[in-house]
Design an enzyme around this catalytic site. Structure first.
Site: not given
Ligand code: NAP
Length: 306
Positions: A134-135, A131
């Site tokens: 997300c990261d 992701c």
């Protein structure tokens, strides 16, 4: 006894909830572990009609949730752990409750496919990710690898150039599966480099710093090399979340739920929408459309007393 239980809360689940709630069926939505499903992992949505400026994936899900909640569905943050289909009443078992229901709408979506190579599990969450949304921010001024050749890989790669100074997209062939517009954007991006005909053999790293690179193999020449990187993002497609339904309704050879054109599954009173039954389009808009159709069919089924 519930009228409608909806398992899953991505675009299909929330659209089904909106339609079932507006039909006065007081649906129960079981949100499960990943609210928003794959959409929550998507950075920018530019192709959902009605949002000409585009918006974030999670923002779109939140808007769907707020819209559905106006009409009073019951939303529970419980995960279905088993289902039991029966002609009299279907049962859904969660960690804490057992629900009986006249109709069920399955919108459990899909999860990211993994590479299954050495080092992948060891460094998952420590440099290996599925992701970018997300990261990605952890990789400011760093180097990253993205694996895959579809729209997801290119989208993740382009998104990561907001942070990383160098993004290598490693693809096992020399032809991309991604759409032309995404190919064009990625090719034009000076921070993106393509590594063709290449597969990841091993994710490299150490316990202290996490990922340091990947050992890769060129499938044409057979040459193995090491690509240095601080992070590795896997974007190689999805696996439908149908573990709960195996042996209980018809699945296709890839494990997706088989539905007819009206979103009926092989079990009467059980419907499905979204990515769990679609390996072709997999768009937020098609997921929402099939969620809508599933709820309308569930309503008819209840009205007919089936
Ligand atoms: P996909 O189109 O199925 O592409 C998966 C990619 O991963 C392919 O290039 C495939 O290689 C590669 N791959 C699969 N297994 C692999 C393995 N074990 N090792 C190495 N590579 C592997 O999946 P996706 O990119 O997630 O897209 C799914 C759907 O969502 C598509 O319909 C796509 O258009 C849509 N989508 C759209 C957008 C957008 O419109 N912006 C964004 C994301 C996704 P091969 O090509 O060799 O098979």
């Amino acid at each position: 006894m519930e009228q409608v239980v909806i398992i899953g809360a991505g675009p299909a689940g929330y659209t089904a909830a909106l339609y079932a709630a507006r039909a006065n069926l007081s649906p129960l939505v079981l949100v499960g572990r990943v609210p928003g499903g794959q959409l929550s992992l998507t950075s920018d949505i530019e192709n959902f009609p009605g949002f000409p400026e585009g918006l974030g994936g999670m923002e779109l899900v939140d808007r769907m949730k707020v819209q559905a909640e106006r009409f009073g569905p019951v939303v529970r943050y419980e995960e279905a752990t088993a289902v039991d289909f029966s002609p009299v009443a279907h049962r859904v078992i969660t960690d804490t409750e057992v629900y009986t229901t006249r109709t069920l709408i399955l919108c459990t979506g899909s999860t990211s496919r993994r590479l299954n190579v050495a080092g992948e599990d060891r460094f998952f969450g420590h440099g290996v990710s599925t992701c970018a949304t997300c990261d990605g921010a952890f990789y400011r001024d760093r180097r990253v690898i993205v694996v895959g050749g579809g729209d997801s890989a290119l989208e993740e790669g382009i998104f990561l150039t907001r942070f990383a100074h160098h993004v290598r997209i490693v693809h096992r062939r020399d032809v991309l599966r991604a759409s032309r517009i995404m190919q064009h954007r990625a090719m034009e991006n000076p921070r993106i480099e393509f590594v063709w005909n290449t597969v990841i053999e091993e994710v490299l790293g150490d316990e202290r710093t996490g990922v340091t690179g990947a050992r890769v193999k060129n499938l044409v020449t057979g040459t193995e090399t090491v690509l240095d990187a601080d992070g590795l993002f896997i974007a190689i497609g999805h696996i439908p979340s149908t573990e709960l339904f195996k042996g209980k309704l018809a699945l296709d050879e890839q494990g997706y739920i088989v539905t007819d054109r009206r979103q009926h599954t092989s079990v009467p009173g059980v419907f499905a929408g979204g990515d769990v039954q679609d390996h072709v389009f997999r768009q937020a808009i098609t997921a929402a459309g099939t969620g809508c159709a599933a709820a309308m069919e569930a309503e008819k089924c209840i009205a007919r007393g089936e």
